[in-house]
Scaffold this active site. Structure first.
Site, PDB file in Angstrom:
ATOM      1  N   PRO A  86      56.244  65.804   7.450  1.00 26.33           N
ATOM      2  CA  PRO A  86      55.542  65.655   6.184  1.00 26.33           C
ATOM      3  C   PRO A  86      54.080  65.275   6.386  1.00 26.33           C
ATOM      4  CG  PRO A  86      57.156  63.891   6.490  1.00 26.33           C
ATOM      5  CD  PRO A  86      57.331  64.841   7.620  1.00 26.33           C
ATOM      6  N   VAL A 104      48.132  67.532   4.275  1.00 25.70           N
ATOM      7  CA  VAL A 104      48.908  68.161   3.220  1.00 25.70           C
ATOM      8  C   VAL A 104      48.273  69.481   2.796  1.00 25.70           C
ATOM      9  CG1 VAL A 104      49.828  67.816   0.898  1.00 25.70           C
ATOM     10  CG2 VAL A 104      49.358  65.849   2.349  1.00 25.70           C
ATOM     11  N   HIS A 138      52.134  63.942   3.863  1.00 26.11           N
ATOM     12  CA  HIS A 138      51.717  62.824   3.021  1.00 26.11           C
ATOM     13  C   HIS A 138      51.787  61.507   3.769  1.00 26.11           C
ATOM     14  CE1 HIS A 138      52.466  65.812  -0.092  1.00 26.11           C
ATOM     15  NE2 HIS A 138      51.718  65.075  -0.892  1.00 26.11           N
ATOM     16  N   SER A 173      54.067  74.794   6.592  1.00 25.94           N
ATOM     17  CA  SER A 173      55.282  75.558   6.307  1.00 25.94           C
ATOM     18  C   SER A 173      55.032  77.059   6.350  1.00 25.94           C
ATOM     19  CB  SER A 173      55.829  75.200   4.922  1.00 25.94           C
ATOM     20  OG  SER A 173      55.964  73.828   4.795  1.00 25.94           O
ATOM     21  N   SER A 186      25.611  44.363  48.379  1.00 24.62           N
ATOM     22  CA  SER A 186      25.682  43.607  49.639  1.00 24.62           C
ATOM     23  C   SER A 186      24.830  44.226  50.750  1.00 24.62           C
ATOM     24  CB  SER A 186      27.135  43.442  50.084  1.00 24.62           C
ATOM     25  OG  SER A 186      27.854  44.645  49.969  1.00 24.62           O
TER      26      SER A 186
END
Lengths: 264, 621
Positions: free
Chosen positions: B95, B19, B97, B24, B530
């Site tokens: 978003p 956040v 949050h 934006s 082996s």
């Protein structure tokens, strides 16, 4: 696969998924360019015959060219068309600004026909790039009987896995064109040779970019009189598609307000 | 605007981060610098800010809802369209949050690439990690990291380097590829479209990185999955409609419909107005008519006969949960997968993954915003794939009543992979009656079984190569399994020591186990020192027709130098007795089928050599 073919396939997938999982479904046909693309995609999805009715919610205030177009293609395309009517403006919430109030008639008309026909799914041709609340929409978007859009608590929609299980009072709005942009629509109309109303082409320096009721829709300045010219114009424009739609400008959140009450 | 008409490719990019780290603002600035924001929108934002007494906020470009604007938070995901000179973009804003994680995931499931934004002042925060972890779970493998607000930390090179190191480490641990790490200031527009002159950063600006990004999600050679979406009856024709979810569908091939396991062939493709192609590829929605009159329903899968999906009613999945109610064991839920839904229960919670530090907890409740590994049981047989193998048929959402409560990806569907209709109908078959023989299994998996016996000194690279090849070929759809000498000694061979007699027995048991795997249709990779020829020859004798001896060659000096497990040191000091190469002999193979020299070649080349060899000897063709 090219961009338009990708979009086309996504829409076909959504249409088929809606038809196979929702009983009693219908498609809104507003006679506009997006709507015609949607009908065309339905022909593709259902291989030439659309297996559900088309609904035109008629405000009786459309342009005469639109009505002529409707009558012609109803026959030519052999559509099962249902006409819905809208209540008079006096029955609409007077607190709304005038153009929005006028547009809200269509919401009430839609609710009326939903109630009459008991549709559980309504296919609508809205796009994310048209308007920024539409940009937040889901492909399959639930509404209760009042048409209310619970925008603060939309369901998760993961990949192409669409939930269609809801209580009986809920209907779904299905949005097969959500990923398309305005210019995609025009390029597809050109590619597929899809018929549209002539009002979109410029006459005397003006054309309609978006068609609504004639009293609340204005033409824009333009000399684009062919598909190629329209596409070219859109590549360079800085005005929005809905700039001719008066309702959008009346209040900051008017569109959200209308949509949360059931507008498309 | 100089927009090239033909650059019609569209890239879908999600922006994630904590956040207020600047998602934006970044989008707003990018669009405005590209001259792509309509004037009326800018005026709208100005008006909105003025009404609220705020300075100009790009967030209002995307936060369309009244509540979002009033509270100053992004609630739901949104998408914005724009274009550069090179291509079209859809930016998905998610978003930040925690409460709105389901909306963030909704946005992310349609993205091809992610931009992770980190505030240079605040550094890596809870949602930073949570978001990218979820992206990796959803199959997004490429991330561009931008360190924002560089202007507020004076373009401090050291602070940037510090954050770069931290985030690189975390992304690497969750298998995410970093496309670029860029110091930016979203507010000033530095290094977004316009270059900021910095002595210490000579890399590209964000737009260049975006424009040059190539989506590597290629579909080459993937198995066909055509998922039936519906059946239409149109004038006497029964048409199966659906989408090609993976691979290619060709008219002339033979296919199998799952879960009924019926062989079918295509009579015609049904497309409106008409079909013009003989081949359809991933992403195409088509209709088809079959030659055979058989029962098909929604959710059935058409595939190549030798590469069909897993048929199973129990599988392991990694899920994310966003319901307020915690997941309940043995309660009925529905999952939506392959266009339809199935009733399921969660039979077991294997572990909960803490996204912040990737630690795991067992036997805990799955609560809101948790990620967990679970076992799922279904009533009906599902046709699914491991998500890693075929994305589209390996992902699902979980529905409780009317709500999507979570989603997930298939981690392992292999448990009952080999159940076919044959066996299910004949449930009374006794185990000693081999109802499914090797030939049937070969037909189903599409490759021959085999034993790859990797011999060589301790530290020569046997297990490393085996693991790498196992992974590669598994992803290509091989039934492949790696048996490791060390692991076998912890269980099956726990009673054996390192004396010569015990070594003989160790090898015998291992060879017998390998032989059983071969009967089950697997390719087995065995990593075992082996050291004695005679024992390796005995092992070969059990299944000579499929036995391949691979000599992993490295000198004793080199192995001792590597000494990954610290064993040579212990052997030298006498703490380990009978250590091959030091106090016990190693006999090099005379005529191995393949020699891989790990001293001369790097690990990648070595694994490639073995991978090619396996494909050549046992491969799909």
């Amino acid at each position: 696969m090219d961009h338009l073919t990708k979009l086309e396939n996504e829409s076909i997938f959504i249409l088929r998924q809606a038809y196979s999982s929702i009983k009693n479904i219908a498609m809104l046909w507003s006679l506009g360019k997006d709507s015609n693309v949607m009908v065309w995609l339905a022909f593709k999805a259902f291989l030439g015959k659309i297996p559900f009715p088309l609904v035109h919610v008629d405000t009786k205030k459309k342009f005469k060219e639109m009505y002529a177009f409707r009558d012609k293609y109803e026959k030519l395309w052999n559509l099962n068309l249902i006409l819905g009517d809208c209540p008079p403006i006096s029955k609409i919430d007077p607190s709304l600004p005038p153009a929005a109030r006028s547009a809200a008639r269509k919401t009430e008309g839609l609710k009326k026909i939903l109630n009459e026909k008991k549709f559980k799914g309504i296919i609508a041709g809205i796009r994310r790039d048209e308007q920024n609340t539409r940009a937040k929409e889901r492909f399959f978007s639930p509404r209760d009987e009042t048409g209310k859009w619970d925008v603060k608590n939309q369901p998760a929609e993961l990949w192409n896995s669409f939930n269609t299980e809801y209580p009986s009072n809920v209907h779904l709005r299905i949005h097969p064109l959500l990923s398309w942009t305005e210019i995609d629509i025009w390029r597809y109309i050109k590619r597929e040779n899809i018929p549209i109303v002539d009002l979109y082409f410029a006459q005397n320096g003006k054309r309609y970019r978006s068609l609504g009721d004639k009293d609340i829709t204005k033409p824009v300045e333009s000399n684009a009189s062919t598909l190629d010219e329209i596409i070219k114009e859109l590549q360079n424009t800085k005005t929005s598609e809905r700039s001719g739609r008066l309702m959008d400008k009346e209040e900051e959140n008017i569109f959200e307000k209308l949509r949360s009450k059931g507008y498309m | 605007m100089n927009f090239k008409q033909n650059s019609e490719d569209t890239l879908r990019v999600i922006i994630v981060g904590h956040v207020d780290h600047g998602k934006s603002t970044l989008i707003g600035k990018l669009l405005s610098d590209l001259n792509q924001i309509q004037e009326e929108k800018i005026n709208d934002i100005k008006k909105i800010c003025k009404t609220r007494g705020l300075k100009f906020e790009w967030a209002f470009l995307l936060d369309a809802l009244k509540t979002e604007r009033d509270q100053g938070i992004t609630i739901d995901t949104t998408q914005i369209f724009f274009r550069s000179d090179r291509r079209n973009y859809v930016f998905i804003d998610a978003p930040g949050h925690k409460e709105f994680l389901k909306n963030m995931i909704t946005g992310a499931t349609s993205a091809q690439l992610a931009i992770l934004i980190i505030d240079g002042l605040e550094g890596i925060q809870e949602q930073t990690k949570r978001h990218v972890f979820l992206l990796s779970l959803l199959g997004i493998k490429d991330v561009i990291v931008v360190i924002n607000k560089m202007d507020l930390i004076n373009y401090d090179k050291n602070k940037f380097a510090d954050l770069e190191a931290q985030i690189s480490k975390y992304l690497k641990s969750i298998n995410i590829k970093i496309t670029a790490i860029i110091p930016i200031s979203a507010w000033n527009g530095d290094n977004i479209v316009r270059k900021k002159t910095l002595r210490w950063y000579k890399g590209k600006v964000l737009l260049e990185v975006l424009d040059q990004f190539k989506d590597n999600a290629v579909d080459h050679g993937m198995p066909l999955r055509f998922v039936v979406q519906d059946i239409y009856k149109i004038s006497e024709k029964r048409i199966l409609v659906g989408r090609v979810e993976s691979g290619k569908l060709k008219k002339k091939s033979k296919y199998v419909i799952s879960p009924s396991n019926t062989k079918v062939s295509i009579k015609s493709f049904e497309i409106w107005p008409k079909s013009t192609k003989n081949e359809y590829v991933t992403g195409e929605c088509i209709g088809l008519e079959l030659n055979e009159k058989i029962f098909v329903e929604k959710g059935n899968v058409l595939s190549e006969i030798t590469r069909s999906p897993s048929l199973t009613n129990t599988f392991e999945a990694r899920i994310f949960w966003f319901s307020n109610q915690r997941l309940r064991i043995n309660k009925k839920y529905k999952i939506k997968i392959n266009t339809t839904d199935y009733e399921i229960i969660f039979s077991k919670i294997k572990k909960i993954i803490n996204i912040d530090d990737l630690t795991e907890k067992k036997n805990d409740d799955v609560e809101k915003n948790n990620v967990a590994d679970v076992l799922i049981d279904s009533e009906s047989i599902l046709c699914i794939d491991n998500f890693e193998l075929v994305n589209n048929t390996g992902k699902f959402s979980v529905i409780d009543q009317f709500e999507v409560v979570g989603g997930g990806v298939v981690k392992s569907a292999s448990k009952s992979e080999l159940i076919d209709s044959h066996i299910r109908i004949n449930e009374n078959v006794k185990s000693e009656d081999f109802f499914v023989n090797e030939i049937d299994r070969v037909l189903k998996v599409g490759h021959r079984p085999g034993i790859l016996w990797l011999t060589g000194l301790s530290g020569s690279g046997k297990s490393t190569i085996a693991k790498e090849v196992e992974k590669k070929l598994f992803l290509k759809g091989y039934n492949i399994f790696s048996l490791d000498g060390d692991n076998l000694r912890q269980g099956l061979n726990r009673d054996l020591d390192f004396m010569p007699e015990s070594r003989v027995e160790n090898i015998r048991r291992t060879a017998e186990v390998a032989s059983l795997f071969v009967s089950a249709g697997f390719i087995v990779l065995i990593s075992l020192i082996s050291p004695y020829k005679v024992d390796r020859n005995k092992a070969r004798a059990i299944r000579p027709e499929v036995f391949k001896e691979i000599f992993i060659k490295a000198s004793i000096e080199e192995c001792e130098k590597r000494d990954v497990k610290g064993l040579y040191a212990k052997a030298r000091s006498g703490r380990i007795k009978n250590f091959t190469g030091i106090t016990a002999p190693y006999e090099e193979p005379n005529k191995p089928e393949l020699i891989i020299d790990t001293e001369k070649n790097g690990i990648l080349e070595c694994s490639k050599m073995l991978e090619k060899f396996v494909e050549k000897e046992f491969g799909k063709k």
